[in-house]
Design an enzyme around this catalytic site. Sequence first.
Site: not given
Ligand code: HPA
Length: 276
Positions: A29, A60, A82, A84-85, A112, A209-210, A233, A245
Amino acid sequence: MDSAALEHAVTSLRERLPFTPDVMLVLGSGLGALADAVEDRIEIPFAEVPGFPSAGVVGHAGRYVAGTLEGRTVLVQSGRFHVYEGHPASLVIAPIRIGAGLGIDTILLTNAAGGVNRGFVPGDIMLIEDHLNMMGRNPLIGDAAEGEERFPDMSVAYDAELRALAESVALERAVPLRRGVYAAVTGPTYETPAEIRMLSLLGADAVGMSTVPEVIAARARGMRVLAFSLITNHAAGISLDPLSHDEVLETGKAAAETFGGLVRGVLRRLGESDAG
Ligand code: HPA
């Protein structure tokens, strides 16, 4: 995707690529800009890969970009399927199995991630040393694909030599590099503060998440793996700010140049070490 579908996809890609790429590069991402730097590029939208969902279904979805970067031939995977999709694990790892089927033996993945380690700040780059699969499922459950180990060894999943090379490139470029353990969760919710405390107790430094399904698939094929997280973050409960996001994408953009430079530096050195 089953073995026959994978084989069909590999054949189709092989027909479109004039070379066997040296390295596969998976971009997370907000880190997709590197795909645009690839020279003499051939773009293959995922919707054109036999067996992948059509574009309408997934929006996309992503694309492969094949070409040259820093003197290496690369197959870039920009965008992922992913968990989660709602995609089956076999589709999440299909792009990697296809890369392996093409004969690629080295893979560099990026993502990310949230910083679980309290010493991490947004913008930090973490070299992944090991992982925790907290997705509740192993993507290899089911029939072993052609050429895959049934019981892959994961004791050094992230190649020690490649990690040393990454450390050396980071030093040379004066890019501060964190190291740590990446915990993979399914999402799509971000974690609760209690979940982050749990992950921290379990030894995680970053959460996302990947990547873990793909690393497992790559190891099952004996590929050499290198992976980086961009800490976008503070994980939940570490700062008072809510997670978004947009913040993830913004930090990705802000760090794109440093991050891209590091990845390019690794590619260049890979070429030198392979040649020597
Ligand atoms: N948690 C899970 N997935 C993420 C995060 C997070 O804080 N930041 C970017 N992807």
